[in-house]
Write an enzyme that holds these catalytic residues in place. Sequence first.
Site, PDB file in Angstrom:
ATOM      1  N   ASP A  76       0.835  -1.201   0.000  1.00 38.33           N
ATOM      2  CA  ASP A  76       0.000   0.000   0.000  1.00 38.33           C
ATOM      3  C   ASP A  76       0.870   1.252   0.000  1.00 38.33           C
ATOM      4  O   ASP A  76       1.731   1.432   0.862  1.00 38.33           O
ATOM      5  CB  ASP A  76      -0.900  -0.010   1.238  1.00 38.33           C
ATOM      6  CG  ASP A  76      -2.103   0.900   1.100  1.00 38.33           C
ATOM      7  OD1 ASP A  76      -1.956   2.011   0.581  1.00 38.33           O
ATOM      8  OD2 ASP A  76      -3.199   0.485   1.509  1.00 38.33           O
ATOM      9  N   SER A 129      -7.180   3.931  -1.535  1.00 41.32           N
ATOM     10  CA  SER A 129      -6.973   2.485  -1.495  1.00 41.32           C
ATOM     11  C   SER A 129      -8.238   1.709  -1.829  1.00 41.32           C
ATOM     12  O   SER A 129      -8.172   0.633  -2.414  1.00 41.32           O
ATOM     13  CB  SER A 129      -6.461   2.067  -0.108  1.00 41.32           C
ATOM     14  OG  SER A 129      -5.190   2.601   0.136  1.00 41.32           O
ATOM     15  N   THR A 188      -8.059  -2.026   1.708  1.00 42.45           N
ATOM     16  CA  THR A 188      -7.508  -3.000   0.766  1.00 42.45           C
ATOM     17  C   THR A 188      -8.042  -4.410   1.000  1.00 42.45           C
ATOM     18  O   THR A 188      -8.596  -5.019   0.079  1.00 42.45           O
ATOM     19  CB  THR A 188      -5.982  -2.964   0.786  1.00 42.45           C
ATOM     20  OG1 THR A 188      -5.544  -1.648   0.417  1.00 42.45           O
ATOM     21  CG2 THR A 188      -5.395  -3.978  -0.182  1.00 42.45           C
ATOM     22  N   GLU A 197      -1.363  -7.860   2.031  1.00 42.03           N
ATOM     23  CA  GLU A 197      -1.129  -6.412   1.979  1.00 42.03           C
ATOM     24  C   GLU A 197      -0.092  -5.987   3.009  1.00 42.03           C
ATOM     25  O   GLU A 197      -0.201  -6.313   4.188  1.00 42.03           O
ATOM     26  CB  GLU A 197      -2.419  -5.640   2.253  1.00 42.03           C
ATOM     27  CG  GLU A 197      -2.215  -4.123   2.178  1.00 42.03           C
ATOM     28  CD  GLU A 197      -3.281  -3.307   2.902  1.00 42.03           C
ATOM     29  OE1 GLU A 197      -3.382  -2.100   2.617  1.00 42.03           O
ATOM     30  OE2 GLU A 197      -3.997  -3.868   3.765  1.00 42.03           O
ATOM     31  N   ASP A 211       2.129   2.667   3.435  1.00 48.30           N
ATOM     32  CA  ASP A 211       1.314   3.851   3.167  1.00 48.30           C
ATOM     33  C   ASP A 211       1.251   4.765   4.381  1.00 48.30           C
ATOM     34  O   ASP A 211       1.376   5.988   4.261  1.00 48.30           O
ATOM     35  CB  ASP A 211      -0.092   3.407   2.767  1.00 48.30           C
ATOM     36  CG  ASP A 211      -0.992   4.561   2.366  1.00 48.30           C
ATOM     37  OD1 ASP A 211      -0.635   5.274   1.411  1.00 48.30           O
ATOM     38  OD2 ASP A 211      -2.055   4.741   2.996  1.00 48.30           O
ATOM     39  N   HIS A 213       2.432   8.627   4.352  1.00 49.66           N
ATOM     40  CA  HIS A 213       1.591   9.781   4.691  1.00 49.66           C
ATOM     41  C   HIS A 213       2.290  10.687   5.705  1.00 49.66           C
ATOM     42  O   HIS A 213       2.162  11.913   5.646  1.00 49.66           O
ATOM     43  CB  HIS A 213       0.252   9.311   5.267  1.00 49.66           C
ATOM     44  CG  HIS A 213      -0.767   8.947   4.240  1.00 49.66           C
ATOM     45  ND1 HIS A 213      -1.304   9.866   3.358  1.00 49.66           N
ATOM     46  CD2 HIS A 213      -1.369   7.762   3.949  1.00 49.66           C
ATOM     47  CE1 HIS A 213      -2.193   9.270   2.576  1.00 49.66           C
ATOM     48  NE2 HIS A 213      -2.238   7.985   2.903  1.00 49.66           N
TER      49      HIS A 213
END
Length: 682
Positions: A100, A143, A196, A306, A311, A315
């Site tokens: 991700d 996502s 996800t 995943e 991710d 961020h």
Amino acid sequence: MIWFLLLSCKTQDSKPGPTPDDSVGGTGDPCLTDCGDTGADSTPPDDTAADSETGAPDDTSGGDDTAPDDTAPDDTADDTAPDDTGTPPAPPRVILFIGDGMGVNHVASAGVYGYGVNGGTAMESLPYHGRLRTASRSGVTDSAAAATAMSSGVKTYNGRLGLDSDGVQVQNIREYARGLGMSTGLVSSDALTGATPAAFAAHIEDRASSADIAAQIAAIPPDVLFGGGRMSMDAALAALNAQRLSTRTDLLAWVDDGRPVFGLFADGTFPFVVDAVPDTPSLAEVTAAAIDKLTADPDGFFLMVEGARIDHASHANDERAVFPEILDFDNAVQTAIAWSANYPDATIIVTADHECGGMWFSGGALGVAPDASWRWGMHSNADVAVFAAGPQAAVFDGQRLDNTWVHSVLHASIDGTAPVNSGPGLLADGYTDDLGAPVTAQLWETDFGITYNQLDALRITATADGIFIGVDGVFEFSENLVSVLIDMDYGAGTGLGQDATLVDTTGALDAALSTIGAAVATTDPALGFDLISGSIGAAEVGLDVTGFDWSGLRGLSGQWGDPANLWWLDSITNFDDGNVSDYGPANSGPAADAGLPGLTEGGYEIFIPWSSAYPQGIPAAGASIAVVAVLSDSTGMDISNQVLPPLPTEDGIDGGTLTITQSVVLDIDATGAATGPGYLYP
């Protein structure tokens, strides 16, 4: 058109346990391979005879299938048919890894950190390498929409899970596999109600509806469910007859008894790897256990894994956390690669749902973190890498495709047929070839003294959804403004250039557009602009995003706005990967796709829904829409010679009046559909 398959109901405790020979392990020797862009958008080559998959229940894109580059290729033949000795086909064993937020630079930088400058990640050791475009129907994807595209093969709006853009349920690949009697598994370092994994298990309008997602997962549970989310999933799973794990100790001591196994190893997300919370399993450990369990099924299996916290670290622009997260994910990939040595027909796909943060890096060495810089803390429209192995996965090799191709290859790998993809339909993704041929092309080299900014060609089309405008060209991060002036009622002779003077000085974009507006004049008495779409420094904006002052659509007068307080209207702006210059600290190079004036393909794309274009409704008689594109500095004070249709001479206006003598015009009917291609007028 969407096809539905009547799924068979699978008995939870019908599967045997693993056999000793099915254990996973090993470290492998990953090699450094190229995951770079192949350049122009293209379909996979015709390298073998066609083996078209017809009548598949979930192969339609659910959109306007006009994109010429994502049509079904003739790729590989059916590799699972019995051979001449009567050997039965191997059952499908299919694993999808999703990192991700993991962009191309994430992979490369983590490879340097984990393996040294001459090393490479395990995922890069897979034989087939390509790139994927990730935009959703909302513009830059989230996502939920990206995972839905990969799980179901359809494009949708951000926030939706397992629903198309009309809100209709679409079958995901896990449901399809389960309907064929295969085992299935979901593994994530996120809460299992996260976007996800939920896209492979639920059909929900809002990804934040955790309780509803948990209920849908529990209603038709996978055979393996490993991840976080104890707080959101415990109650939903409580009544099910399954084995339950909650710690790394539990996992390592677990003996499969044939029932589904649910491992909830954190209240929410897994902790970051660098935080080293005791008794938390690694992603590789839960992946190994999942593969052990699923391999025992003689009907085959589908597994999604995943690495979610890549991710989250991106961020936060936190390189302390991001590199270990990528390597943790890569270790899980290596686990699958080692297992696949005994299963050469297995399919392994490793990719990302989107890039996050706009990460750029330099330096680094084995055990030494590279110097990372970040564009921002949001997702971007940059391509992501795809690495793959398996008989149907060659379709990715050397290609740049839409992410709906992941679903196509998963489906084909299960069926043993050639991948088929009907295309994502029109999307505001910066890829402009699907908007039709250029109506006008640039004649002049840029006079800005650098090669990073040029407007090469202008395209336009319309559908029942709205207007699509494409400005082929190259652009520079953090510099300059591209503006598209739009006349929604061509022929009325009202608006900017005629009777409207823009005087909004609040905010960077509004002030720059007002500055440009003061310089605009037209020689065509029928032409006056009602809207301007602008982007400073190649900033994107998604549908329904407001409050972002660097990009977006502004209404100027009349039903569209107020020249003293420009109205913010819903729209999408996006830039194609490869058409924007480097965004590292030095910003030291032109965009990868920079070409001679007029010849660049792809660039800046705008989508304007009809609700913004005509707030009072499309005129009953249809309308003519005129557009002009202008490149200036980021303040709007210095307008370049990069104007489309092109200026009559190579010289810019140097602070004077921008006199517009021609525009690109598109005629639409009362439904919003274009009645023909765009044309120059006069």
